[in-house]
Write a protein that holds these residues in place. Structure first.
Motif, PDB file in Angstrom:
ATOM      1  N   GLY A   1       0.811  -1.212   0.000  1.00 32.95           N
ATOM      2  CA  GLY A   1       0.000   0.000   0.000  1.00 32.95           C
ATOM      3  C   GLY A   1       0.838   1.253   0.000  1.00 32.95           C
ATOM      4  O   GLY A   1       0.526   2.231  -0.683  1.00 32.95           O
ATOM      5  N   LEU A   2       1.904   1.248   0.762  1.00 37.23           N
ATOM      6  CA  LEU A   2       2.780   2.420   0.805  1.00 37.23           C
ATOM      7  C   LEU A   2       3.546   2.592  -0.503  1.00 37.23           C
ATOM      8  O   LEU A   2       3.781   3.720  -0.939  1.00 37.23           O
ATOM      9  CB  LEU A   2       3.751   2.310   1.974  1.00 37.23           C
ATOM     10  N   ALA A   3       3.941   1.475  -1.104  1.00 38.69           N
ATOM     11  CA  ALA A   3       4.679   1.557  -2.362  1.00 38.69           C
ATOM     12  C   ALA A   3       3.813   2.131  -3.475  1.00 38.69           C
ATOM     13  O   ALA A   3       4.304   2.836  -4.352  1.00 38.69           O
ATOM     14  CB  ALA A   3       5.194   0.180  -2.754  1.00 38.69           C
ATOM     15  N   SER A   4       2.522   1.841  -3.445  1.00 39.19           N
ATOM     16  CA  SER A   4       1.629   2.350  -4.484  1.00 39.19           C
ATOM     17  C   SER A   4       0.835   3.568  -4.026  1.00 39.19           C
ATOM     18  O   SER A   4      -0.041   4.032  -4.737  1.00 39.19           O
ATOM     19  CB  SER A   4       0.676   1.249  -4.933  1.00 39.19           C
ATOM     20  N   SER A   5       1.144   4.065  -2.830  1.00 36.46           N
ATOM     21  CA  SER A   5       0.499   5.263  -2.269  1.00 36.46           C
ATOM     22  C   SER A   5      -1.013   5.124  -2.142  1.00 36.46           C
ATOM     23  O   SER A   5      -1.754   6.067  -2.389  1.00 36.46           O
ATOM     24  CB  SER A   5       0.830   6.500  -3.108  1.00 36.46           C
ATOM     25  N   LEU A   6      -1.467   3.948  -1.760  1.00 38.44           N
ATOM     26  CA  LEU A   6      -2.897   3.715  -1.578  1.00 38.44           C
ATOM     27  C   LEU A   6      -3.229   3.661  -0.091  1.00 38.44           C
ATOM     28  O   LEU A   6      -2.676   2.854   0.648  1.00 38.44           O
ATOM     29  CB  LEU A   6      -3.335   2.400  -2.229  1.00 38.44           C
ATOM     30  N   MET A   7      -4.113   4.519   0.341  1.00 38.46           N
ATOM     31  CA  MET A   7      -4.520   4.520   1.751  1.00 38.46           C
ATOM     32  C   MET A   7      -5.497   3.387   2.048  1.00 38.46           C
ATOM     33  O   MET A   7      -5.764   3.076   3.197  1.00 38.46           O
ATOM     34  CB  MET A   7      -5.153   5.871   2.108  1.00 38.46           C
TER      35      MET A   7
END
Length: 50
Positions: free
Chosen positions: A9-15
């Protein structure tokens, strides 16, 4: 599994990865606490087995 979820999630910037992270983390933490602190009888009573 929770760490993989939050890392993806952090790698793809998805909350949206926070909810699965919390589910997996809290589920694993619950199992760890019950398994560590509980007796065999108490754990069997929680899961409904004998």
């Amino acid at each position: 599994m929770s760490l993989v979820t939050v890392a993806g999630g952090l790698a793809s910037s998805l909350m949206g990865a926070i909810i699965p992270f919390l589910v997996f983390f809290l589920g694993g933490l619950l199992c760890l606490v019950i398994g560590t602190l509980g007796t065999d009888r108490a754990v069997a009573k929680i899961w409904g087995t004998k």
